[in-house]
Design an enzyme around this catalytic site. Structure first.
Site, PDB file in Angstrom:
ATOM      1  N   MET A  30      32.840  66.258  75.151  1.00 55.87           N
ATOM      2  CA  MET A  30      31.886  66.800  74.174  1.00 55.87           C
ATOM      3  C   MET A  30      30.569  66.019  74.229  1.00 55.87           C
ATOM      4  O   MET A  30      29.771  66.056  73.290  1.00 55.87           O
ATOM      5  CB  MET A  30      32.484  66.751  72.769  1.00 55.87           C
ATOM      6  CG  MET A  30      33.736  67.633  72.670  1.00 55.87           C
ATOM      7  SD  MET A  30      34.151  68.104  70.993  1.00 55.87           S
ATOM      8  CE  MET A  30      34.447  66.515  70.258  1.00 55.87           C
ATOM      9  N   ALA A  32      27.757  62.773  74.575  1.00 60.07           N
ATOM     10  CA  ALA A  32      27.532  61.430  74.034  1.00 60.07           C
ATOM     11  C   ALA A  32      28.413  60.465  74.840  1.00 60.07           C
ATOM     12  O   ALA A  32      29.226  59.717  74.296  1.00 60.07           O
ATOM     13  CB  ALA A  32      27.821  61.357  72.541  1.00 60.07           C
ATOM     14  N   HIS A  37      34.470  57.920  78.961  1.00 61.04           N
ATOM     15  CA  HIS A  37      34.297  59.170  79.718  1.00 61.04           C
ATOM     16  C   HIS A  37      34.085  58.869  81.204  1.00 61.04           C
ATOM     17  O   HIS A  37      34.627  59.537  82.079  1.00 61.04           O
ATOM     18  CB  HIS A  37      33.070  59.942  79.208  1.00 61.04           C
ATOM     19  CG  HIS A  37      33.158  60.370  77.772  1.00 61.04           C
ATOM     20  ND1 HIS A  37      32.341  59.856  76.801  1.00 61.04           N
ATOM     21  CD2 HIS A  37      33.944  61.287  77.156  1.00 61.04           C
ATOM     22  CE1 HIS A  37      32.619  60.430  75.643  1.00 61.04           C
ATOM     23  NE2 HIS A  37      33.593  61.300  75.830  1.00 61.04           N
TER      24      HIS A  37
HETATM   25  P1  AMP Z   1      35.498  63.683  73.827  1.00 62.96           P
HETATM   26  O1  AMP Z   1      34.135  63.772  74.420  1.00 62.96           O
HETATM   27  O2  AMP Z   1      35.614  62.720  72.695  1.00 62.96           O
HETATM   28  O3  AMP Z   1      36.095  65.035  73.538  1.00 62.96           O
HETATM   29  O4  AMP Z   1      36.429  63.055  74.965  1.00 62.96           O
HETATM   30  C1  AMP Z   1      36.491  63.617  76.254  1.00 62.96           C
HETATM   31  C2  AMP Z   1      37.577  62.909  77.007  1.00 62.96           C
HETATM   32  O5  AMP Z   1      37.285  61.511  77.072  1.00 62.96           O
HETATM   33  C3  AMP Z   1      38.966  63.035  76.329  1.00 62.96           C
HETATM   34  O6  AMP Z   1      39.952  63.226  77.317  1.00 62.96           O
HETATM   35  C4  AMP Z   1      39.099  61.707  75.636  1.00 62.96           C
HETATM   36  O7  AMP Z   1      40.447  61.318  75.419  1.00 62.96           O
HETATM   37  C5  AMP Z   1      38.409  60.781  76.628  1.00 62.96           C
HETATM   38  N1  AMP Z   1      37.998  59.542  75.966  1.00 62.96           N
HETATM   39  C6  AMP Z   1      37.334  59.407  74.796  1.00 62.96           C
HETATM   40  N2  AMP Z   1      37.197  58.125  74.472  1.00 62.96           N
HETATM   41  C7  AMP Z   1      37.798  57.406  75.455  1.00 62.96           C
HETATM   42  C8  AMP Z   1      38.013  56.017  75.682  1.00 62.96           C
HETATM   43  N3  AMP Z   1      37.579  55.086  74.835  1.00 62.96           N
HETATM   44  N4  AMP Z   1      38.682  55.645  76.799  1.00 62.96           N
HETATM   45  C9  AMP Z   1      39.138  56.577  77.693  1.00 62.96           C
HETATM   46  N5  AMP Z   1      38.977  57.904  77.520  1.00 62.96           N
HETATM   47  C10 AMP Z   1      38.315  58.311  76.413  1.00 62.96           C
END
Ligand code: AMP
Length: 280
Positions: A30, A32, A37
Site C-alpha cells: 500500500m 509509503a 517492503h
Molecule cells: P503494506 O504496505 O503494509 O500493506 O505491506 C505490504 C507488504 O509488506 C505485506 O506483505 C506486509 O506484511 C509487508 N511488510 C510490512 N511491514 C513489514 C516489515 N516491517 N517487515 C517485513 N515485511 C513487512
C-alpha cells in the site's frame, strides 16, 4: 522501471512475459515504502526473472474511514526506492479501473478470519482477499512475497491460494525492525515523539512472552505482557494473545509439538500498530 496504471496494459505486458516463460514475482503493497517492503522486493529479485510491485491503498480493506484518509502516501519517494532496487514493473491502479468486472468472493475463511484483526477490523480480510484475487488473476505471479509482520494475513492468503488453486508459491519473509525493536510500518510516521519512544514496548513484551513460555502459565504471561505495554502512558492494548501458529486459535496452555505465536495490536493514540513473534 515500467510504471503501469491501466489493468489492460498490465495484462498485455504480463502476456508478453509469459510467452518468454519468465518467472514472475509479485510484491503487493500500500506504499509509503520502508525497508520491510524493500526486503520483499530483494527476496523476489533473488529468485524471479521479473518483479512486479503494486502500490494501492485498497479502500475495501479499511473499516475505518479515518485510518484510510490518514494512510501515508509518499509516491515520489516510493518510486525512487523501487528504481534503486531495480524493480521491473510498478503497478499503480485506480480503484474504479481495478474493481470493474470483479468475480464474487466465494471463500469463507471461517475461524481464521474470526479472531484478532478479523474481530477488530470487520471486513478487513474480505477486502484483502478481494483485491488479491484481482491482482493474482491479472498478474499471474509464480511467486508472491509477503511479510510475517502481518501474520494472520499470511495465513489468510495461504488459505486463499489453496481454495482457488492458484499455482503460486508463497514466501513469508521475516519482520524488519528498527534498532529499538519496533516493527517497521508505514503507520509509524504518524506517531508523536512520545508515542514513537513508547512503541518499542510492544516488541519487548513479545520477547518477554517468548522468554516466559516454558516457565509460566499462558494466562499469566498474557496479563504480564499487557501490563508491560500499558505501563507506557500512551499505549493501549487492543489484543495480546498467544495462539496456535497454524490455526490461530488462542491457547491457554503449552502443548508439545504445537508451534505458538504471540500476536499483539496496540493503539498509540489513534494509530493502531500490530506485531507478532513466534514463541516455539
Ligand atoms: P503494506 O504496505 O503494509 O500493506 O505491506 C505490504 C507488504 O509488506 C505485506 O506483505 C506486509 O506484511 C509487508 N511488510 C510490512 N511491514 C513489514 C516489515 N516491517 N517487515 C517485513 N515485511 C513487512
Amino acid at each position: 522501471m515500467l510504471i503501469i496504471k491501466q489493468p489492460n496494459e498490465l495484462r498485455s505486458h504480463i502476456q508478453s512475459l509469459k510467452k518468454l516463460s519468465k518467472r514472475i514475482g509479485f510484491v503487493p503493497t500500500m506504499g509509503a515504502l520502508h525497508s520491510g517492503h524493500i526486503s520483499l522486493i530483494k527476496a523476489s529479485k533473488n529468485i524471479c526473472d521479473v518483479n512486479v510491485c503494486s502500490i494501492f491503498v485498497n479502500p475495501t480493506q479499511f473499516n475505518n474511514a479515518n485510518d484510510l484518509s490518514h494512510y501515508p502516501r509518499t509516491l515520489e519517494a516510493d518510486i525512487k526506492l523501487l528504481e534503486n532496487e531495480e524493480c521491473d514493473v510498478l503497478f499503480l491502479p485506480e480503484k474504479n479501473a481495478l474493481y470493474t468486472n470483479e468475480k464474487s468472493l466465494t471463500i469463507d475463511f471461517g475461524a481464521l478470519a474470526e479472531s484478532f484483526e478479523g474481530t477488530s477490523r470487520p471486513g478487513h480480510f474480505e477486502g484483502v482477499a478481494r483485491v488479491l484475487r484481482i491482482f493474482f488473476d491479472l498478474i499471474q505471479p509464480d511467486d508472491v512475497f509477503l511479510g510475517m509482520k502481518d501474520f494472520q494475513q499470511c495465513q489468510i492468503i495461504r488459505s486463499l491460494v489453496e481454495f482457488y488453486s492458484y499455482p503460486i508459491l508463497l514466501h513469508f519473509e521475516p519482520t524488519k525492525r528498527e534498532a529499538d525493536g519496533l516493527a517497521m510500518s508505514s503507520r509509524n510516521v504518524r506517531l508523536s515523539e512520545q508515542q514513537r519512544n513508547e512503541a518499542p514496548a510492544i516488541y519487548r513484551a513479545l520477547c518477554s512472552a517468548k522468554s516466559m513460555i516454558n516457565t509460566k502459565p499462558v494466562p499469566e504471561i498474557v496479563a504480564l505482557c499487557i501490563q508491560e505495554i500499558e505501563n507506557e502512558a500512551e499505549l493501549q492494548v487492543d489484543y495480546f494473545e498467544i495462539a496456535n501458529a497454524l490455526t490461530l486459535e488462542p491457547v491457554n496452555s503449552v502443548e508439545s509439538g504445537i508451534q505458538l505465536v504471540a500476536l499483539a495490536a496496540v493503539y498509540a493514540g489513534e494509530v493502531r500498530l500490530i506485531d507478532n513473534l513466534l514463541l516455539k
